[in-house]
Design a protein around this motif. Structure first.
Motif, PDB file in Angstrom:
ATOM      1  N   UNK A 170       0.808  -1.220   0.000  1.00 48.85           N
ATOM      2  CA  UNK A 170       0.000   0.000   0.000  1.00 48.85           C
ATOM      3  C   UNK A 170       0.844   1.274   0.000  1.00 48.85           C
ATOM      4  N   UNK A 171       2.089   1.205   0.466  1.00 49.79           N
ATOM      5  CA  UNK A 171       2.910   2.402   0.516  1.00 49.79           C
ATOM      6  C   UNK A 171       3.491   2.802  -0.822  1.00 49.79           C
ATOM      7  N   UNK A 172       3.310   1.977  -1.857  1.00 46.71           N
ATOM      8  CA  UNK A 172       3.901   2.247  -3.157  1.00 46.71           C
ATOM      9  C   UNK A 172       2.827   2.654  -4.161  1.00 46.71           C
ATOM     10  N   UNK A 173       3.256   3.137  -5.305  1.00 44.84           N
ATOM     11  CA  UNK A 173       2.306   3.551  -6.342  1.00 44.84           C
ATOM     12  C   UNK A 173       1.610   2.331  -6.937  1.00 44.84           C
ATOM     13  N   UNK A 174       0.290   2.420  -7.128  1.00 46.71           N
ATOM     14  CA  UNK A 174      -0.457   1.342  -7.774  1.00 46.71           C
ATOM     15  C   UNK A 174      -0.417   0.035  -6.993  1.00 46.71           C
ATOM     16  N   UNK A 175      -0.669  -1.056  -7.703  1.00 53.84           N
ATOM     17  CA  UNK A 175      -0.673  -2.382  -7.108  1.00 53.84           C
ATOM     18  C   UNK A 175       0.661  -3.077  -7.384  1.00 53.84           C
ATOM     19  N   UNK A 176       0.958  -4.091  -6.570  1.00 56.71           N
ATOM     20  CA  UNK A 176       2.125  -4.919  -6.846  1.00 56.71           C
ATOM     21  C   UNK A 176       1.883  -5.651  -8.159  1.00 56.71           C
ATOM     22  N   UNK A 177       2.837  -5.518  -9.095  1.00 50.09           N
ATOM     23  CA  UNK A 177       2.637  -6.146 -10.401  1.00 50.09           C
ATOM     24  C   UNK A 177       2.552  -7.655 -10.328  1.00 50.09           C
ATOM     25  N   UNK A 178       3.447  -8.268  -9.584  1.00 47.71           N
ATOM     26  CA  UNK A 178       3.464  -9.724  -9.470  1.00 47.71           C
ATOM     27  C   UNK A 178       4.141 -10.084  -8.163  1.00 47.71           C
ATOM     28  N   UNK A 179       3.589 -11.073  -7.463  1.00 47.60           N
ATOM     29  CA  UNK A 179       4.183 -11.554  -6.220  1.00 47.60           C
ATOM     30  C   UNK A 179       4.227 -13.075  -6.244  1.00 47.60           C
ATOM     31  N   UNK A 180       5.394 -13.614  -5.974  1.00 45.77           N
ATOM     32  CA  UNK A 180       5.560 -15.070  -5.980  1.00 45.77           C
ATOM     33  C   UNK A 180       6.338 -15.489  -4.733  1.00 45.77           C
ATOM     34  N   UNK A 181       5.800 -16.446  -4.010  1.00 46.23           N
ATOM     35  CA  UNK A 181       6.450 -16.965  -2.805  1.00 46.23           C
ATOM     36  C   UNK A 181       6.719 -18.450  -2.999  1.00 46.23           C
ATOM     37  N   UNK A 182       7.968 -18.849  -2.803  1.00 42.64           N
ATOM     38  CA  UNK A 182       8.357 -20.250  -2.916  1.00 42.64           C
ATOM     39  C   UNK A 182       8.841 -20.734  -1.559  1.00 42.64           C
ATOM     40  N   UNK A 183       8.248 -21.812  -1.073  1.00 41.33           N
ATOM     41  CA  UNK A 183       8.650 -22.424   0.191  1.00 41.33           C
ATOM     42  C   UNK A 183       9.377 -23.729  -0.100  1.00 41.33           C
ATOM     43  N   UNK A 184      10.620 -23.800   0.326  1.00 33.30           N
ATOM     44  CA  UNK A 184      11.415 -25.004   0.167  1.00 33.30           C
ATOM     45  C   UNK A 184      11.593 -25.675   1.525  1.00 33.30           C
ATOM     46  N   UNK A 185      11.329 -26.955   1.574  1.00 31.74           N
ATOM     47  CA  UNK A 185      11.449 -27.711   2.820  1.00 31.74           C
ATOM     48  C   UNK A 185      12.774 -28.454   2.814  1.00 31.74           C
ATOM     49  N   UNK A 186      13.622 -28.113   3.766  1.00 38.07           N
ATOM     50  CA  UNK A 186      14.927 -28.749   3.858  1.00 38.07           C
ATOM     51  C   UNK A 186      14.788 -30.147   4.453  1.00 38.07           C
ATOM     52  N   UNK A 187      15.882 -30.879   4.455  1.00 36.51           N
ATOM     53  CA  UNK A 187      15.867 -32.246   4.986  1.00 36.51           C
ATOM     54  C   UNK A 187      15.395 -32.230   6.431  1.00 36.51           C
ATOM     55  N   UNK A 188      14.459 -33.119   6.749  1.00 31.03           N
ATOM     56  CA  UNK A 188      13.910 -33.190   8.089  1.00 31.03           C
ATOM     57  C   UNK A 188      12.592 -32.457   8.260  1.00 31.03           C
ATOM     58  N   UNK A 189      12.113 -31.776   7.198  1.00 26.46           N
ATOM     59  CA  UNK A 189      10.838 -31.059   7.253  1.00 26.46           C
ATOM     60  C   UNK A 189       9.963 -31.539   6.105  1.00 26.46           C
ATOM     61  N   UNK A 190       8.694 -31.842   6.395  1.00 19.92           N
ATOM     62  CA  UNK A 190       7.736 -32.293   5.387  1.00 19.92           C
ATOM     63  C   UNK A 190       6.515 -31.377   5.415  1.00 19.92           C
ATOM     64  N   UNK A 191       5.639 -31.433   4.394  1.00 25.02           N
ATOM     65  CA  UNK A 191       4.423 -30.619   4.428  1.00 25.02           C
ATOM     66  C   UNK A 191       3.560 -30.847   5.667  1.00 25.02           C
ATOM     67  N   UNK A 192       3.634 -32.030   6.257  1.00 25.54           N
ATOM     68  CA  UNK A 192       2.835 -32.304   7.439  1.00 25.54           C
ATOM     69  C   UNK A 192       3.329 -31.575   8.678  1.00 25.54           C
ATOM     70  N   UNK A 193       4.518 -30.993   8.625  1.00 26.59           N
ATOM     71  CA  UNK A 193       4.999 -30.177   9.727  1.00 26.59           C
ATOM     72  C   UNK A 193       4.386 -28.773   9.701  1.00 26.59           C
ATOM     73  N   UNK A 194       3.713 -28.401   8.607  1.00 25.57           N
ATOM     74  CA  UNK A 194       3.160 -27.063   8.474  1.00 25.57           C
ATOM     75  C   UNK A 194       1.746 -27.017   9.036  1.00 25.57           C
TER      76      UNK A 194
END
Length: 207
Positions: A159-183
């Motif tokens: 909101x502090x910038x002009x207009x809308x964010x053009x594109x937003x991408x978030x990538x979550x990488x799970x390192x060894x010892x973490x699985x989706x079931x930990x989330x």
């Protein structure tokens, strides 16, 4: 972990657009590693210099090994407390505060003898950022935080910038010892799991 966005102060902040942001989170059993890349565009016909800030929270050392790169160069960083100054209390307000149960910020007296509610700090890392007219610059932020059972990540608006964010991408990488079931949760809906990642989180997990 609270908040992942750039916020700017200055009369010309509305001239600069956040064309895109790409955030990569790497979660391990001991730390959350963050890399946030912001592509900032100045479509105006004049150079704009802003003080850009990144939120830390109540504790100055919450973000470990914090670095900023602006098109490959490192700006000078400073830590500031942006919490508003609490107003002085009247004698009646002081007495009412003292009668309240615990859990509220304690009262403090300044050097002039005035009494205020103690405010919790709101620390930010800040730096000066110049946006040339008609150009796009890239600001890359890297840091990590220790992993705990309450480790999380929250995106805020641009909101502090002009207009809308053009594109937003978030990538979550799970390192060894973490699985989706930990989330515990992933929001908003519509995210995609990489092939072989296993089922998405179905409720509260161990981390």
């Amino acid at each position: 972990h609270e908040g992942l966005t750039l916020s700017a102060t200055g009369k010309d902040q509305s001239l600069v657009e956040m064309a895109a942001e790409e955030v990569t989170l790497t979660l391990s059993p001991v730390r959350l590693q963050v890399e946030a890349v912001f592509h900032m565009r100045n479509p105006s016909d004049k150079d704009v210099t802003l003080q850009v800030g990144f939120p830390i929270g109540q504790y100055q050392n919450a973000l470990k090994d914090f670095t900023v790169s602006r098109d490959g160069k490192s700006p000078d960083l400073a830590v500031v407390d942006r919490a508003p100054i609490a107003p002085a209390l009247s004698p009646e307000e002081i007495e009412a505060e003292r009668r309240k149960p615990g859990g509220r910020p304690p009262l403090v007296q300044d050097r002039d003898g005035k009494v205020h509610r103690k405010r919790w700090p709101d620390y930010w890392i800040v730096w000066d950022s110049t946006h040339p007219a008609g150009k796009t610059i890239t600001e890359t932020i890297r840091y990590w935080t220790p992993t705990s059972e309450n480790t999380g990540y929250i995106l805020h608006t641009g909101a502090g910038w002009a207009g809308k964010i053009g594109k937003a991408e978030v990538t979550l990488r799970l390192d060894q010892g973490v699985t989706p079931q930990h989330l515990r949760s992933l929001e908003p809906s519509g995210f995609a799991l990489a092939p072989g990642a296993g089922p998405p989180p179905s409720g509260p997990g161990p981390a």
